[in-house]
Scaffold this motif. Structure first.
Motif, PDB file in Angstrom:
ATOM      1  N   HIS A  59     -42.935 -22.438  19.908  1.00 38.01           N
ATOM      2  CA  HIS A  59     -43.721 -23.044  18.846  1.00 38.01           C
ATOM      3  C   HIS A  59     -43.176 -24.413  18.443  1.00 38.01           C
ATOM      4  N   LEU A  60     -41.884 -24.478  18.168  1.00 41.52           N
ATOM      5  CA  LEU A  60     -41.285 -25.740  17.755  1.00 41.52           C
ATOM      6  C   LEU A  60     -40.367 -26.315  18.825  1.00 41.52           C
ATOM      7  N   GLY A  61     -39.827 -25.458  19.644  1.00 35.40           N
ATOM      8  CA  GLY A  61     -38.834 -25.927  20.596  1.00 35.40           C
ATOM      9  C   GLY A  61     -39.380 -26.034  21.992  1.00 35.40           C
ATOM     10  N   LEU A  62     -38.471 -25.978  22.943  1.00 33.47           N
ATOM     11  CA  LEU A  62     -38.853 -26.140  24.334  1.00 33.47           C
ATOM     12  C   LEU A  62     -39.554 -24.890  24.840  1.00 33.47           C
ATOM     13  N   ASP A  85     -27.655 -29.003  16.195  1.00 33.10           N
ATOM     14  CA  ASP A  85     -27.449 -30.145  17.077  1.00 33.10           C
ATOM     15  C   ASP A  85     -28.779 -30.793  17.459  1.00 33.10           C
ATOM     16  N   ASP A  86     -28.773 -32.087  17.544  1.00 34.70           N
ATOM     17  CA  ASP A  86     -29.936 -32.871  17.937  1.00 34.70           C
ATOM     18  C   ASP A  86     -29.669 -33.483  19.319  1.00 34.70           C
ATOM     19  N   PHE A 109     -34.855 -33.825  17.016  1.00 37.48           N
ATOM     20  CA  PHE A 109     -34.074 -32.986  16.104  1.00 37.48           C
ATOM     21  C   PHE A 109     -34.056 -31.535  16.590  1.00 37.48           C
ATOM     22  N   GLY A 110     -32.937 -30.877  16.314  1.00 37.88           N
ATOM     23  CA  GLY A 110     -32.851 -29.451  16.564  1.00 37.88           C
ATOM     24  C   GLY A 110     -33.173 -28.692  15.287  1.00 37.88           C
ATOM     25  N   GLY A 111     -33.474 -27.423  15.418  1.00 33.44           N
ATOM     26  CA  GLY A 111     -33.764 -26.567  14.273  1.00 33.44           C
ATOM     27  C   GLY A 111     -33.464 -25.126  14.615  1.00 33.44           C
ATOM     28  N   ASN A 112     -33.823 -24.229  13.710  1.00 32.10           N
ATOM     29  CA  ASN A 112     -33.491 -22.823  13.953  1.00 32.10           C
ATOM     30  C   ASN A 112     -34.333 -22.203  15.054  1.00 32.10           C
ATOM     31  N   GLU A 113     -35.305 -22.949  15.559  1.00 33.15           N
ATOM     32  CA  GLU A 113     -36.094 -22.428  16.670  1.00 33.15           C
ATOM     33  C   GLU A 113     -35.920 -23.273  17.924  1.00 33.15           C
ATOM     34  N   PRO A 119     -40.732 -36.273  19.224  1.00 35.90           N
ATOM     35  CA  PRO A 119     -39.610 -37.178  18.965  1.00 35.90           C
ATOM     36  C   PRO A 119     -39.570 -37.661  17.525  1.00 35.90           C
ATOM     37  N   VAL A 120     -38.353 -37.835  17.016  1.00 37.94           N
ATOM     38  CA  VAL A 120     -38.162 -38.372  15.677  1.00 37.94           C
ATOM     39  C   VAL A 120     -38.326 -39.884  15.698  1.00 37.94           C
ATOM     40  N   GLN A 121     -37.776 -40.514  16.727  1.00 36.59           N
ATOM     41  CA  GLN A 121     -37.814 -41.973  16.791  1.00 36.59           C
ATOM     42  C   GLN A 121     -37.485 -42.415  18.210  1.00 36.59           C
TER      43      GLN A 121
END
Ligand SMILES: [Ca+2]
Ligand SMILES: [Ca+2]
Ligand SMILES: [Ca+2]
Ligand SMILES: [Ca+2]
Length: 280
Positions: A59-62, A85-86, A109-113, A119-121
């Motif tokens: 959903h949010l990650g790879l 970690d990002d 950015f990384g997250g709990n998922e 991309p952030v930037q």
């Protein structure tokens, strides 16, 4: 013999029968037969993955086909300080979107998922605040490292453009440092270092390739990551390394040192290219 897992006695039941022990209770039989049922767990889990996209890495990650834009270089560190970690990747040959000439870096950015694939930037040398200009074959992002230079707990970035030309010095190279913030890498106070920067040993010359490798790591144990820089073309291909110290105000040129292949005891016959690569 009937298939295991139906009404056939399990090994525990057979053992107790041989020893003339009391038969297992129903709940105990169920527990002992669990290995047969586990054969279906993996297919069921795969089916759930197919039905529900909201799983880690989807959903949010790879996902299985998630790809971060990159070529050769990537670095991992917690840039925004959220505990996850990002990832920063580079497209040094000319940018990920095709509209940058001299290369770019992109932050995820990384997250709990997992890692978010949006991309952030994306930063290149024409991004406001970044020293220099985006020109063909600068190779901005050729070497890349993350580490906490100023000791605020947020990872900062060192990015080289090792084919940067400055003045009359062709392909002399440069390294730019970005501060980590909760919003990503800051470009407003980015600083670029070259051999012509005051306090840095040496001088800009053709084909130095300053920044053929970079590494942020705390060499002197003061909790500030220090910046190591390689220039594999220094002195006609002998190569050299620089060490610039980290401090609470960022990378400083105070007490900056450099040493070449010969001072490290290496032969300079041929082209040793000392500093071409660096252990991560
Ligand atoms: Ca993070
Ligand atoms: Ca440039
Ligand atoms: Ca920092
Ligand atoms: Ca240090």
């Amino acid at each position: 013999m009937p298939p295991h897992g139906t009404n056939s006695p399990c090994p525990a039941e057979r053992y107790r029968a041989r020893r003339r022990l009391a038969p297992l209770r129903r709940c105990e039989r169920r527990r002992h037969r669990r290995p047969a049922r586990q054969r279906h767990v993996l297919p069921r889990y795969v089916a759930q993955l197919r039905r529900h996209p909201r799983v880690p890495g989807r959903h949010l990650g790879l996902g299985p086909h998630g790809v971060l834009e990159s070529h050769k270089q990537a670095a991992v560190g917690d840039i925004d300080g959220d505990g996850y970690d990002d990832v920063v990747t580079s497209a040094w040959w000319g940018g990920s979107s095709g509209d940058e000439l001299g290369g770019s870096i992109t932050t995820y950015f990384g997250g709990n998922e997992g890692i978010r694939t949006d991309p952030v930037q994306t930063i290149h040398q024409d991004t406001p605040g970044v020293p220099g200009a985006d020109e063909t074959s600068d190779y901005f992002g050729y070497a890349l490292s993350l580490g906490d230079i100023n000791g605020d707990g947020l990872a900062d970035a060192a990015v080289s453009a090792h084919h940067e030309s400055t003045g009359t010095a062709s392909l002399t190279g440069s390294v730019t440092v970005f501060r980590g913030t909760p919003a990503g890498l800051s470009t407003s106070d980015a600083k670029t270092f070259q051999q012509d920067t005051a306090g840095v040993p040496g001088g800009n010359e053709d084909n130095d390739h300053f920044g053929s490798s970079v590494r942020l790591s705390d060499l002197n144990g003061d909790h500030h990551a220090d910046l190591s820089i390689g220039a594999d073309g220094e002195n006609a291909g002998d190569g050299a390394l620089w060490s610039l110290r980290g401090s609470s105000s960022g990378v400083t040129t105070k007490k900056a040192v450099s040493f070449g292949a010969s001072s490290a005891g290496l032969s300079t016959s041929g082209y040793p290219h000392f500093g071409e690569g660096m252990l991560r």
